[in-house]
Every structure is written in structure tokens, then in C-alpha cells.
Write a protein that holds these residues in place. Structure first.
Motif, PDB file in Angstrom:
ATOM      1  N   ILE A  83      22.392 -14.283  -9.122  1.00 37.55           N
ATOM      2  CA  ILE A  83      23.012 -12.971  -8.926  1.00 37.55           C
ATOM      3  C   ILE A  83      24.158 -12.845  -9.907  1.00 37.55           C
ATOM      4  O   ILE A  83      25.057 -13.692  -9.937  1.00 37.55           O
ATOM      5  N   GLU A  84      24.126 -11.801 -10.707  1.00 40.39           N
ATOM      6  CA  GLU A  84      25.164 -11.542 -11.705  1.00 40.39           C
ATOM      7  C   GLU A  84      26.527 -11.471 -11.005  1.00 40.39           C
ATOM      8  O   GLU A  84      26.619 -10.957  -9.894  1.00 40.39           O
ATOM      9  N   LEU A  90      30.619  -7.611  -5.564  1.00 41.46           N
ATOM     10  CA  LEU A  90      30.405  -6.386  -4.794  1.00 41.46           C
ATOM     11  C   LEU A  90      29.763  -6.702  -3.440  1.00 41.46           C
ATOM     12  O   LEU A  90      30.165  -6.142  -2.408  1.00 41.46           O
ATOM     13  N   LEU A  91      28.793  -7.591  -3.422  1.00 41.93           N
ATOM     14  CA  LEU A  91      28.154  -7.991  -2.162  1.00 41.93           C
ATOM     15  C   LEU A  91      29.153  -8.699  -1.241  1.00 41.93           C
ATOM     16  O   LEU A  91      29.136  -8.492  -0.026  1.00 41.93           O
ATOM     17  N   SER A  92      30.021  -9.510  -1.820  1.00 44.18           N
ATOM     18  CA  SER A  92      31.043 -10.195  -1.027  1.00 44.18           C
ATOM     19  C   SER A  92      32.013  -9.193  -0.404  1.00 44.18           C
ATOM     20  O   SER A  92      32.354  -9.299   0.784  1.00 44.18           O
ATOM     21  N   LEU A  93      32.445  -8.208  -1.180  1.00 41.20           N
ATOM     22  CA  LEU A  93      33.329  -7.161  -0.653  1.00 41.20           C
ATOM     23  C   LEU A  93      32.621  -6.358   0.438  1.00 41.20           C
ATOM     24  O   LEU A  93      33.219  -6.041   1.474  1.00 41.20           O
ATOM     25  N   ASP A 137      24.626  -1.345  -2.335  1.00 38.48           N
ATOM     26  CA  ASP A 137      23.188  -1.143  -2.181  1.00 38.48           C
ATOM     27  C   ASP A 137      22.567  -0.647  -3.485  1.00 38.48           C
ATOM     28  O   ASP A 137      21.517  -1.133  -3.902  1.00 38.48           O
ATOM     29  N   SER A 138      23.219   0.301  -4.145  1.00 31.57           N
ATOM     30  CA  SER A 138      22.703   0.830  -5.421  1.00 31.57           C
ATOM     31  C   SER A 138      22.681  -0.236  -6.504  1.00 31.57           C
ATOM     32  O   SER A 138      21.715  -0.332  -7.274  1.00 31.57           O
ATOM     33  N   ALA A 139      23.746  -1.036  -6.586  1.00 26.34           N
ATOM     34  CA  ALA A 139      23.799  -2.102  -7.583  1.00 26.34           C
ATOM     35  C   ALA A 139      22.703  -3.141  -7.317  1.00 26.34           C
ATOM     36  O   ALA A 139      22.064  -3.632  -8.256  1.00 26.34           O
ATOM     37  N   LEU A 140      22.487  -3.460  -6.059  1.00 25.65           N
ATOM     38  CA  LEU A 140      21.419  -4.393  -5.701  1.00 25.65           C
ATOM     39  C   LEU A 140      20.064  -3.817  -6.111  1.00 25.65           C
ATOM     40  O   LEU A 140      19.231  -4.509  -6.691  1.00 25.65           O
ATOM     41  N   GLU A 141      19.857  -2.553  -5.816  1.00 28.86           N
ATOM     42  CA  GLU A 141      18.591  -1.906  -6.169  1.00 28.86           C
ATOM     43  C   GLU A 141      18.341  -1.975  -7.675  1.00 28.86           C
ATOM     44  O   GLU A 141      17.218  -2.267  -8.107  1.00 28.86           O
ATOM     45  N   GLN A 142      19.370  -1.749  -8.469  1.00 32.87           N
ATOM     46  CA  GLN A 142      19.217  -1.827  -9.926  1.00 32.87           C
ATOM     47  C   GLN A 142      18.922  -3.256 -10.381  1.00 32.87           C
ATOM     48  O   GLN A 142      18.127  -3.470 -11.291  1.00 32.87           O
TER      49      GLN A 142
END
Length: 171
Positions: A83-84, A90-93, A137-142
Motif C-alpha cells: 500500500i502506497e 489516509l487509511l490510518s486516519l 474510499d476514493s483513494a482506495l478505489e483508485q
């Protein structure tokens, strides 16, 4: 009139809290989908002997992942792919915010809930929470998009499937 205004403010806070939690659930679903596309499909597609067996395999895999906490879902994804760092942050936040919303928000904001200024603060926090969770969610989707495209789930295929579902649902 003041009671009506207060009632409306309280309803708005509850509505925005609900939307923030909804965004957290969207992120959870996005993580399960990511695990399907990055882990389950590439590693198990060849083992299915029929379409029914394959469908059941995916359903079972997803069901097992939905039993995980959000933190465990993130750790599981980290264990099957890199994971970049920006997305990891972002996921942690998002995880911290979701946990606070689910486990302590109204306790922590009990006094704020009693004043106009406090309720305005709460509303702003909830809107910020919605944005943070939606952005994660959007960043994960990308990040997952290349894995989806490798298995044939392009934007066009997804749009056609969505259109078909809407027609079948009668809308």
C-alpha cells in the motif's frame, strides 16, 4: 420557535453522524472488494470448477472478511499487497476517525451537544469526517483499479452492470 430550531439542529447532527458512519461502511466494503480483486480472484480463480462454485467462493470469502474489524481489514490488505504510503496514512486516519465516531463521539461531545456553538462544532466535525472517510474510499478505489482492470472490470463494464441493475430494480 426555539424548540423547533433546536430539534432541527439535533436532527441535522444525527443525520450527519449517520452519513459519516455510512461513509465508514463504504470504506469497509471497499476494503473487502480490494481483497477480492487483489487476493481472492488471482489466487483462486483456477480452482473453481463451475460458475456456481466460483460465485459461492467469492461470497464466502467476502462474508469472512466482513467479520473483520476495519483495522484488521487494512492489515489484511497490507499483507497481500504493498500500500502506497499516502494511502496507508489516509487509511490510518480513516480508521482512527471511524473508531472515534463509533465508540466515543457522543460521549466526548456530550457538553457540546447542549449549546448552539457546540452543535455547530459537531456539525463541522461530522462533515469533515464524512469527507475524510469518502476520500479514503476514493483513494482506495483508485489504488485497486489496475487490479480490477486486469480481471476485466473496466469502467465501461462496471457502468453497463450498474445500468443493468438499475433497470432490473425498476428505476
Amino acid at each position: 420557535m426555539e424548540d423547533e430550531s433546536l430539534s432541527q439542529e439535533i436532527k441535522e447532527i444525527y443525520a450527519h453522524f449517520g452519513l459519516a458512519i455510512y461513509q465508514a461502511q463504504c470504506l469497509e466494503h471497499g476494503l473487502v472488494n480490494a481483497l477480492v480483486f487483489i487476493d481472492h480472484i488471482p489466487n483462486n480463480r483456477k480452482h473453481a470448477t463451475s460458475a456456481t462454485e466460483w460465485s459461492e467462493s467469492i461470497d464466502s470469502f467476502m462474508e469472512s472478511k466482513f467479520e473483520f474489524t476495519l483495522g484488521r481489514m487494512i492489515r489484511e490488505l497490507s499483507s497481500v499487497t504493498t500500500i502506497e504510503p499516502g494511502l496507508q496514512n489516509l487509511l490510518s486516519l480513516a480508521l482512527k476517525r471511524r473508531n472515534w465516531l463509533a465508540h466515543g463521539y457522543f460521549k466526548d461531545r456530550a457538553e457540546d451537544f447542549l449549546t448552539l456553538k457546540g452543535r455547530a462544532k459537531m456539525l463541522a466535525e461530522l462533515q469533515e469526517s464524512q469527507e475524510l472517510l469518502a476520500d479514503a474510499d476514493s483513494a482506495l478505489e483508485q489504488a485497486v483499479k489496475p487490479a480490477m482492470e486486469r480481471i476485466g472490470l473496466t469502467d465501461e463494464v462496471l457502468a453497463a452492470a450498474y445500468k443493468k441493475l438499475r433497470v432490473e430494480a425498476g428505476s
